[in-house]
Motif scaffolding. Structure first.
Motif, short mmCIF file in Angstrom:
data_model
loop_
_atom_site.label_atom_id
_atom_site.label_comp_id
_atom_site.label_asym_id
_atom_site.label_seq_id
_atom_site.Cartn_x
_atom_site.Cartn_y
_atom_site.Cartn_z
N THR A 3 1.15 -5.12 8.76
CA THR A 3 -0.02 -4.95 7.89
C THR A 3 -0.14 -3.51 7.40
N ARG A 4 0.76 -2.67 7.84
CA ARG A 4 0.77 -1.28 7.36
C ARG A 4 2.20 -0.91 6.95
N ALA B 201 -4.71 3.79 5.07
CA ALA B 201 -5.34 2.86 6.02
C ALA B 201 -4.57 1.55 6.11
N PRO B 202 -4.50 0.95 7.34
CA PRO B 202 -3.82 -0.36 7.46
C PRO B 202 -4.59 -1.44 6.70
N VAL C 260 -6.65 4.23 -0.82
CA VAL C 260 -5.29 4.67 -0.46
C VAL C 260 -4.70 3.67 0.53
N ALA C 261 -4.28 2.54 0.01
CA ALA C 261 -3.65 1.46 0.78
C ALA C 261 -3.09 0.46 -0.23
N SER C 262 -2.13 -0.35 0.20
CA SER C 262 -1.50 -1.32 -0.70
C SER C 262 -1.46 -2.69 -0.04
N PRO C 263 -1.88 -3.74 -0.77
CA PRO C 263 -1.88 -5.07 -0.16
C PRO C 263 -0.48 -5.52 0.27
N ILE C 264 -0.46 -6.45 1.21
CA ILE C 264 0.81 -6.93 1.78
C ILE C 264 0.95 -8.42 1.44
#
Ligand code: SF4
Ligand code: SF4
Length: 440
Positions: free
Chosen positions: A36-37, A42-43, A67-71
């Motif tokens: 998830t990270r 951030a996770p 500041v995060a990207s979907p998985i």
């Protein structure tokens, strides 16, 4: 004459093992372990549960911060576990485990995907965010953030980093040869988002075929191919900007402070795929190589396949590796196990044999000055090792600018005393951040 910079080193590039190997496509893994990270920041939080049926490209973990990207799921199947798993960068991390149904069925495309020329900047940025794009050179900074400089930092140019200066790695080289047009499309999209009219592609001279093919593809466009001297770390953002634009990123600053943005080759292909085809980032090309690998290759791997599976596709180990690294030997991350998943930032899997590695014990610094000569940032690396060893962290920042270090490892490469300089540098940075936080 090819452009260059002060300092740096000339390690044997060892790209010969894979430079001529066309990209192979890995079969669908029976099971994928999707952390998830996979970005700096951030996770993500899982939005599926055990027992859910998911399609390829479906979001399985949603970003919780800007500041995060979907998985996304990298194949279709059933979620069989959500648990902590080994991670190639963070040691361990929550992961969504999917058992493949062998159908590899796509979820519907990204909602905004259509003819990109007709999309406005806001729509393009939103596709980039939804597609989960990150810097695929290894830094994994979320791309939508990098593509959103504040208005007070105007951008006038865009640089594609085709240097691939790390020894052994040839994935970007092969992508430039085999997916040239996709890279150019990605660059044009990136340039539209940033509102810039001038683009550059920096490529080291040890890839003359890539220089030629990219030049041909750029003919008549606003993109210029710049040959670079083969020297490490030619591909570090700050050196690339200095060499191509003759601009110096200020101490503690970012490329946007000098009006430019740098992106990786794989990220540009992913950008074209996201915007033109509605495909999120679920696979990437990685170089699997090193003296311990039976048949080194470049392979298009699904995110969530394990390093062990990738190595198996290369005939396994021909001898016991003394070190397994994600990325290149200079800046990569050493691994404790090959049961870690491929992530968006896995540019290479390096299994080094005893003959590849110059082993030896750390000795006291003999003040030979070789590390100072090699440092591309004009720093005094021997002082970092001494200050780090003595626990004098504040001085390393205030008097020796440790925060300007790009952790390229050139100093370690030339050090006859085998000082673990980068390890001390990381320690200085972490301890300084902790001391600063404690003072707040
Ligand atoms: S290269 Fe090594 S031994 Fe020489 S000055 Fe630097 S840290 Fe000391
Ligand atoms: S001090 Fe930092 S930037 Fe300088 S050579 Fe060492 S790792 Fe590279």
């Amino acid at each position: 004459m090819a452009k260059s910079f002060r300092g740096g080193v000339h390690p044997d590039d060892r790209k010969r093992y894979t430079a001529a190997k066309a990209i192979e496509v890995a079969p669908i893994p029976r099971k994928v372990i999707i952390p998830t990270r996979q970005h700096l920041g951030a996770p993500c939080a899982p939005i599926v549960k055990v027992g859910d049926l998911v399609k390829k490209g479906q979001v399985v973990a949603e970003a919780q911060a800007f500041v995060a990207s979907p998985i996304h799921a990298s194949t279709s199947g059933k979620v069989v576990e959500i648990a902590e798993y080994p991670h190639p960068v963070f040691g361990a991390c929550q992961a969504v485990v999917i058992e493949s149904d062998d159908k590899d069925e796509w979820a519907p495309g990204l909602p905004l995907s259509r003819d990109w020329q007709s999309l406005d900047v806001k729509e393009l940025k939103e596709i980039v965010r939804l597609a989960g794009l990150v810097g695929m050179g290894g830094a994994t900074f979320p791309t939508h953030v990098k593509m959103s400089p504040p208005p007070e930092k105007p951008i006038d140019s865009f640089i594609l980093n085709g240097a691939e200066c790390e020894p052994y790695l040839t994935a970007d080289h092969r992508v430039m040869l085999e997916q040239t047009e996709r890279i150019i499309t990605g660059m044009k999209i990136a340039m539209k988002i940033l509102g810039v009219s001038k683009g550059y592609v920096g490529i080291e001279e040890n890839k003359p075929d890539a220089i030629e093919i990219m030049r041909k593809a750029c003919t008549g466009s606003a993109i210029e191919v710049v040959p670079l001297q083969t020297k490490y770390p030619q591909g570090a953002e700050k050196t690339l900007i200095k060499v191509i634009l003759d601009r110096e990123v200020p101490s503690g600053g970012l490329p946007m402070d000098v009006g430019t943005v740098v992106q990786n080759v794989g990220t540009m292909v992913a950008m074209a795929d996201a915007v033109e085809k509605g495909i999120p980032l679920i696979e990437r090309v990685a170089t699997i190589t090193g003296g311990a690998i039976a048949e080194p290759k470049n392979i298009l791997l699904r995110v969530g396949a394990t390093f062990a599976q990738a190595i198996e596709l290369c005939g396994g180990f021909k001898e016991q590796p003394v070190k397994v690294i994600m990325g290149g030997p200079m800046m990569g991350m050493a691994q404790r196990t090959v049961d870690v998943p491929v992530i968006k930032g896995t540019s290479g899997i390096l299994a080094l044999s005893a003959a590849d590695v110059n082993m030896g014990d750390e000795q006291p610094c003999i003040r030979c000055g070789r590390c100072v000569e090699a440092c591309p940032m004009g720093l005094v690396p021997n002082m970092f090792s001494i200050l780090g060893e003595r626990g004098v962290f504040e001085v390393s920042v205030k008097e020796y600018n440790v925060l300007d270090c790009v952790e390229c490892g050139s100093c370690v490469y030339v050090c006859p005393a085998k000082r673990n300089i980068v390890q001390y540098i990381k320690l200085c940075k972490v301890q300084n951040a902790a001391q600063a936080a404690a003072k707040k």
